[in-house]
Scaffold this motif. Structure first.
Motif, PDB file in Angstrom:
ATOM      1  N   LYS A  64       0.839  -1.186   0.000  1.00  5.73           N
ATOM      2  CA  LYS A  64       0.000   0.000   0.000  1.00  5.73           C
ATOM      3  C   LYS A  64       0.879   1.243   0.000  1.00  5.73           C
ATOM      4  O   LYS A  64       1.989   1.245   0.530  1.00  5.73           O
ATOM      5  N   HIS A  65       0.363   2.319  -0.607  1.00  2.28           N
ATOM      6  CA  HIS A  65       1.123   3.565  -0.703  1.00  2.28           C
ATOM      7  C   HIS A  65       1.487   4.065   0.694  1.00  2.28           C
ATOM      8  O   HIS A  65       0.634   4.200   1.562  1.00  2.28           O
ATOM      9  N   GLY A  66       2.771   4.301   0.904  1.00  2.00           N
ATOM     10  CA  GLY A  66       3.246   4.805   2.186  1.00  2.00           C
ATOM     11  C   GLY A  66       3.522   3.734   3.224  1.00  2.00           C
ATOM     12  O   GLY A  66       4.055   4.027   4.301  1.00  2.00           O
ATOM     13  N   GLN A  67       3.178   2.491   2.932  1.00  2.00           N
ATOM     14  CA  GLN A  67       3.353   1.393   3.878  1.00  2.00           C
ATOM     15  C   GLN A  67       4.810   0.942   3.903  1.00  2.00           C
ATOM     16  O   GLN A  67       5.409   0.681   2.873  1.00  2.00           O
ATOM     17  N   ARG A  73       8.481  -6.583   1.952  1.00  2.00           N
ATOM     18  CA  ARG A  73       9.414  -6.134   0.910  1.00  2.00           C
ATOM     19  C   ARG A  73      10.595  -7.107   0.788  1.00  2.00           C
ATOM     20  O   ARG A  73      11.057  -7.405  -0.321  1.00  2.00           O
ATOM     21  N   ILE A  74      11.071  -7.584   1.912  1.00  2.00           N
ATOM     22  CA  ILE A  74      12.158  -8.566   1.878  1.00  2.00           C
ATOM     23  C   ILE A  74      11.698  -9.850   1.181  1.00  2.00           C
ATOM     24  O   ILE A  74      12.395 -10.395   0.316  1.00  2.00           O
ATOM     25  N   LYS A  75      10.512 -10.309   1.547  1.00  2.00           N
ATOM     26  CA  LYS A  75       9.975 -11.534   0.942  1.00  2.00           C
ATOM     27  C   LYS A  75       9.788 -11.365  -0.564  1.00  2.00           C
ATOM     28  O   LYS A  75      10.148 -12.256  -1.360  1.00  2.00           O
ATOM     29  N   GLY A  84      17.569 -13.056 -12.122  1.00  2.00           N
ATOM     30  CA  GLY A  84      18.923 -12.805 -12.614  1.00  2.00           C
ATOM     31  C   GLY A  84      19.190 -11.366 -13.014  1.00  2.00           C
ATOM     32  O   GLY A  84      19.919 -11.114 -13.986  1.00  2.00           O
ATOM     33  N   TYR A  85      18.639 -10.431 -12.270  1.00  2.00           N
ATOM     34  CA  TYR A  85      18.879  -9.023 -12.602  1.00  2.00           C
ATOM     35  C   TYR A  85      20.338  -8.657 -12.342  1.00  2.00           C
ATOM     36  O   TYR A  85      20.925  -9.041 -11.326  1.00  2.00           O
ATOM     37  N   THR A  86      20.901  -7.898 -13.271  1.00  2.00           N
ATOM     38  CA  THR A  86      22.301  -7.465 -13.129  1.00  2.00           C
ATOM     39  C   THR A  86      22.398  -6.068 -12.521  1.00  2.00           C
ATOM     40  O   THR A  86      23.454  -5.688 -12.018  1.00  2.00           O
ATOM     41  N   GLN A  87      21.314  -5.313 -12.577  1.00  2.00           N
ATOM     42  CA  GLN A  87      21.317  -3.959 -12.021  1.00  2.00           C
ATOM     43  C   GLN A  87      19.900  -3.580 -11.603  1.00  2.00           C
ATOM     44  O   GLN A  87      18.920  -3.979 -12.232  1.00  2.00           O
ATOM     45  N   ALA A  88      19.822  -2.820 -10.531  1.00  2.00           N
ATOM     46  CA  ALA A  88      18.564  -2.181 -10.140  1.00  2.00           C
ATOM     47  C   ALA A  88      18.775  -0.675 -10.193  1.00  2.00           C
ATOM     48  O   ALA A  88      19.818  -0.170  -9.782  1.00  2.00           O
ATOM     49  N   ILE A  89      17.790   0.029 -10.728  1.00  2.00           N
ATOM     50  CA  ILE A  89      17.801   1.487 -10.736  1.00  2.00           C
ATOM     51  C   ILE A  89      16.574   1.934  -9.956  1.00  2.00           C
ATOM     52  O   ILE A  89      15.437   1.614 -10.331  1.00  2.00           O
ATOM     53  N   ILE A  90      16.810   2.649  -8.854  1.00  2.00           N
ATOM     54  CA  ILE A  90      15.721   3.050  -7.973  1.00  2.00           C
ATOM     55  C   ILE A  90      15.429   4.530  -8.203  1.00  2.00           C
ATOM     56  O   ILE A  90      16.283   5.387  -7.940  1.00  2.00           O
ATOM     57  N   LEU A  91      14.230   4.831  -8.708  1.00  2.00           N
ATOM     58  CA  LEU A  91      13.893   6.198  -9.095  1.00  2.00           C
ATOM     59  C   LEU A  91      13.297   7.015  -7.956  1.00  2.00           C
ATOM     60  O   LEU A  91      13.124   8.226  -8.095  1.00  2.00           O
ATOM     61  N   THR A  92      12.979   6.359  -6.856  1.00  2.00           N
ATOM     62  CA  THR A  92      12.434   7.070  -5.703  1.00  2.00           C
ATOM     63  C   THR A  92      13.502   7.169  -4.618  1.00  2.00           C
ATOM     64  O   THR A  92      14.472   6.400  -4.614  1.00  2.00           O
ATOM     65  N   ASN A  93      13.305   8.104  -3.699  1.00  2.00           N
ATOM     66  CA  ASN A  93      14.340   8.410  -2.707  1.00  2.00           C
ATOM     67  C   ASN A  93      14.078   7.827  -1.325  1.00  2.00           C
ATOM     68  O   ASN A  93      14.881   8.030  -0.410  1.00  2.00           O
ATOM     69  N   SER A  94      12.980   7.105  -1.151  1.00  2.00           N
ATOM     70  CA  SER A  94      12.645   6.598   0.175  1.00  2.00           C
ATOM     71  C   SER A  94      13.529   5.415   0.572  1.00  2.00           C
ATOM     72  O   SER A  94      14.029   4.676  -0.282  1.00  2.00           O
ATOM     73  N   PHE A  95      13.705   5.257   1.860  1.00  2.00           N
ATOM     74  CA  PHE A  95      14.481   4.133   2.401  1.00  2.00           C
ATOM     75  C   PHE A  95      13.828   2.807   2.007  1.00  2.00           C
ATOM     76  O   PHE A  95      14.499   1.875   1.549  1.00  2.00           O
ATOM     77  N   LYS A  96      12.501   2.762   2.148  1.00  2.00           N
ATOM     78  CA  LYS A  96      11.800   1.487   1.910  1.00  2.00           C
ATOM     79  C   LYS A  96      11.912   1.016   0.463  1.00  2.00           C
ATOM     80  O   LYS A  96      11.913  -0.186   0.198  1.00  2.00           O
ATOM     81  N   SER A  97      12.040   1.952  -0.477  1.00  2.00           N
ATOM     82  CA  SER A  97      12.093   1.552  -1.884  1.00  2.00           C
ATOM     83  C   SER A  97      13.382   0.825  -2.237  1.00  2.00           C
ATOM     84  O   SER A  97      13.448   0.121  -3.249  1.00  2.00           O
ATOM     85  N   ALA A  98      14.428   0.978  -1.405  1.00  2.00           N
ATOM     86  CA  ALA A  98      15.716   0.336  -1.683  1.00  2.00           C
ATOM     87  C   ALA A  98      15.831  -1.039  -1.028  1.00  2.00           C
ATOM     88  O   ALA A  98      16.814  -1.759  -1.273  1.00  2.00           O
ATOM     89  N   ILE A  99      14.845  -1.413  -0.230  1.00  2.00           N
ATOM     90  CA  ILE A  99      14.914  -2.702   0.472  1.00  2.00           C
ATOM     91  C   ILE A  99      14.767  -3.857  -0.513  1.00  2.00           C
ATOM     92  O   ILE A  99      15.510  -4.843  -0.463  1.00  2.00           O
ATOM     93  N   LEU A 100      13.801  -3.746  -1.424  1.00  2.00           N
ATOM     94  CA  LEU A 100      13.487  -4.840  -2.341  1.00  2.00           C
ATOM     95  C   LEU A 100      14.686  -5.255  -3.197  1.00  2.00           C
ATOM     96  O   LEU A 100      15.029  -6.448  -3.245  1.00  2.00           O
TER      97      LEU A 100
END
Length: 336
Positions: A64-67, A73-75, A84-100
């Motif tokens: 959910k938005h903001g959750q 997220r770990i699961k 088999g992803y070689t790179q992730a590009i995270i377009l948002t700045n939140s801490f939670k968005s980088a967990i996945l």
């Protein structure tokens, strides 16, 4: 396993930002035509992703938005390890968005530092807001090698539309295909009132266009039904009020039939630009220097008052002059 780069992009939540993200996807493909791009984002943005041929697949995020949802997220991240992803590009700045992407064991995780994401992001890029004034500049730079200069030409978003699906939607609404020119009006802006040009001004644009033989279609989500109904009432119900009657996918296809669009700074404004429509984009509390429509056919109405851009949801000075002083006559000139 393929030797091609396989990139997971953690996309933004706002419709407009997701449209702008297509410039990043195009840049990635220009650098490596064989790279595979998947985009993980909220489910409501998937109709946009489906219209971007650069993207292999959209992945709906179940949060959910903001959750924060740490364990979820770990699961979910662990469930993507086999991709088999070689790179992730995270377009948002939140801490939670980088967990996945961290949980997915993606070896290169590229983004700006954001909310102190040391470790979660291991390819940290410097955010120079002077060199990168626009949202699209910031998205594209994350797809380049570290310290690389932005290209002189950033590709514009270009969404694929379907005239056939538009005609099916019109039939569902009990309407026939247009035989005259169509003006689309987008009077909503989910962010807040300080981005909404007055309804009576939109109604004046609609009346003038109807008098010239145009059809006028009012676009908006379920949250915009009050303003689209008000505009329609002010024109003696001579508009086609689509507020709350279409989903995003249907709105995109119907907008592709329009000859011109007038819009607030909103997600639908960026959709219109990506459909290469003649567009008048109206800015109040936000800045066209930060999130401009990416189209050579767009013109911008922006007064640049001393108090703007304030980026507030409601006018802090209670006058909304940044929008009220943009007169319908100046907008109509662009539609001639």
């Amino acid at each position: 396993m393929s030797n091609h780069n396989k990139i997971l992009v953690l996309g933004p939540s706002w419709v407009g930002d997701m449209v702008l993200a297509q410039s990043l996807f195009k840049t990635l493909k220009q650098q490596d035509a064989k790279c595979i791009i998947d985009v993980a984002a909220p489910a409501w943005t998937l109709p946009l992703i489906e219209r971007m041929p650069e993207v292999n697949q959209g992945i709906a995020l179940p949060f959910k938005h903001g959750q924060f949802a740490l364990f979820e997220r770990i699961k979910f991240g662990k469930s993507l390890r086999a991709q088999g992803y070689t790179q992730a590009i995270i377009l948002t700045n939140s801490f939670k968005s980088a967990i996945l992407p961290f949980a997915a064991n993606i070896r290169q995780r590229t983004s700006f530092l954001g909310e102190m994401r040391y470790g979660l992001i291991n390819d940290i890029r410097s955010l120079d807001k002077v060199k990168l004034p626009r949202t699209v500049d910031r998205f594209v730079t994350l797809g380049l090698k570290a310290n690389a200069e932005l290209p002189k030409h950033i590709p514009n978003p270009t969404l694929i539309s379907s005239a056939e699906n538009a005609h099916i939607t019109l039939q569902k609404l009990g309407k026939s295909n247009p035989t005259t020119k169509v003006l689309g009006l987008c009077p909503g802006a989910e962010y807040g009132e300080a981005k909404r040009w007055p309804a009576k001004y939109y109604a004046e644009i609609a009346r003038e266009s109807i008098n010239k033989g145009w059809q006028v279609w009012l676009f908006g989500s379920g949250k915009d039904t009050a303003v689209t109904a008000e505009i329609n009432q002010l024109t003696n119900n001579q508009c086609l009020d689509l507020g709350g009657k279409t989903n995003l996918s249907e709105a995109i296809d119907l907008m592709s039939l329009c000859d011109a669009i007038v819009s607030n700074d909103s997600g639908l404004m960026h959709v219109a630009a990506a459909l290469d429509k003649k567009l008048v984009a109206i800015y109040g509390s936000s800045s066209p220097y930060h999130t401009p429509p990416m189209s050579s056919k767009a013109v911008i109405e922006y007064l640049g008052l001393e108090c703007s851009p304030c980026y507030k949801r409601e006018c802090p000075l209670n006058h909304l002059n940044c929008l009220k002083q943009i007169q319908p006559a100046s907008v109509l000139l662009h539609l001639q």
